[in-house]
Design a protein around this motif. Structure first.
Motif, PDB file in Angstrom:
ATOM      1  N   VAL A 156      17.012 -21.683  18.809  1.00  0.00           N
ATOM      2  CA  VAL A 156      16.061 -22.654  18.339  1.00  0.00           C
ATOM      3  C   VAL A 156      15.245 -22.693  17.346  1.00  0.00           C
ATOM      4  O   VAL A 156      14.975 -23.330  16.498  1.00  0.00           O
ATOM      5  N   THR A 157      14.604 -21.380  17.212  1.00  0.00           N
ATOM      6  CA  THR A 157      13.769 -20.712  16.062  1.00  0.00           C
ATOM      7  C   THR A 157      14.475 -20.928  14.800  1.00  0.00           C
ATOM      8  O   THR A 157      13.645 -20.785  13.671  1.00  0.00           O
ATOM      9  N   LYS A 158      15.800 -20.822  14.777  1.00  0.00           N
ATOM     10  CA  LYS A 158      16.589 -20.625  13.428  1.00  0.00           C
ATOM     11  C   LYS A 158      16.932 -21.930  12.903  1.00  0.00           C
ATOM     12  O   LYS A 158      17.645 -21.911  11.831  1.00  0.00           O
ATOM     13  N   LEU A 159      16.719 -23.067  13.720  1.00  0.00           N
ATOM     14  CA  LEU A 159      17.351 -24.306  13.063  1.00  0.00           C
ATOM     15  C   LEU A 159      16.263 -24.987  12.484  1.00  0.00           C
ATOM     16  O   LEU A 159      15.264 -24.805  12.576  1.00  0.00           O
ATOM     17  N   GLY A 160      17.006 -25.815  11.494  1.00  0.00           N
ATOM     18  CA  GLY A 160      15.983 -26.541  10.540  1.00  0.00           C
ATOM     19  C   GLY A 160      15.880 -28.096  10.825  1.00  0.00           C
ATOM     20  O   GLY A 160      16.706 -28.278  11.799  1.00  0.00           O
ATOM     21  N   GLU A 161      15.372 -29.070  10.264  1.00  0.00           N
ATOM     22  CA  GLU A 161      15.549 -30.443  10.161  1.00  0.00           C
ATOM     23  C   GLU A 161      16.783 -30.921  10.118  1.00  0.00           C
ATOM     24  O   GLU A 161      17.218 -32.136  10.814  1.00  0.00           O
TER      25      GLU A 161
END
Length: 227
Positions: free
Chosen positions: A195-200
């Motif tokens: 989840v830390t690698k995902l963006g908007e």
């Protein structure tokens, strides 16, 4: 010598406790339809469903909104938080799931107001937010709860609730339910990293199977849950 946790840690546990009175236990998020259609019918199919749910729908539709809301509140960009709330609302095609999220959000706000008025009301800083992952992330940011802790407890409590729902619906023994929940811990570690690698642009990616079951739930002949 015993070192006690900080008060804020206890508050985080309270927010994620199954007895926290926001009515989340009345919602199955489409699980009741999956069970009635025999797609989920035993412990193995329950585990397979939950593993799939973590890696697809949950990470982008629930956990990512918590993270993004938290991060933007931390830098005072409330306009972005309200934007995420609107996206979340539009992504919930199933009426019962959309309305259920609004109900538990309203109850969350009402409940935390009970003690905030005595401690210096951070809820005065919360604008009108309609959906639970967004208000949860915003509230944790306002209370300076570490983001990692907020994400971990949210993830655990949400899947603990899903397991409890499946135990009732299939049905399964309590021991079997705890075995399933424990089996998910490795998935939890992976999803917290991902989840830390995902963006908007990843926010609320479509998961049509869950959305369709959520819509069908409205027309079930008999049911135990509101969604």
């Amino acid at each position: 010598m015993v070192t006690l946790m900080a008060d804020i840690d206890f508050e985080l546990l309270q927010l994620n406790d199954s007895t926290f009175p926001i009515g989340a236990y009345t919602l199955s998020w489409g699980l009741e339809t999956f069970v009635q259609q025999k797609i989920i019918h035993d412990s193995q199919s329950a585990l397979e469903y939950l593993e799939s749910e973590i890696a697809s729908s949950f990470i982008t539709n629930e956990l990512l909104p918590v993270r993004l809301s938290y991060e933007y509140v931390s830098v005072g960009q409330w306009n972005k938080v309200l934007e995420f709330d609107e996206i979340y609302n539009a992504a919930k095609s199933a009426r019962e799931i959309r309305e259920g999220s609004k109900k538990i959000t309203a109850r969350f706000f009402k409940t935390v107001c009970l003690w905030q008025k005595e401690e210096g009301d951070v809820t005065n800083h919360l604008p009108k937010i309609n959906h639970f992952p967004v208000i949860y992330g915003a509230y944790c940011a306002l209370k300076n709860i570490p983001l990692d802790d907020a994400l971990k407890t949210f993830l655990y409590s949400q899947f603990s609730a899903r397991v409890t729902t499946l135990v009732k619906l299939i049905p399964l023994s309590q021991n079997e339910g705890q075995k399933i929940l424990h089996s998910l811990f490795e998935n939890f570690e992976e999803i917290l990293l991902n989840v830390t690698k995902l963006g908007e642009d990843d926010l609320c990616r479509s998961c049509p199977s869950s959305e369709i079951r959520g819509m069908q739930h409205e027309y079930l002949y008999t049911r135990l849950y509101m969604s």
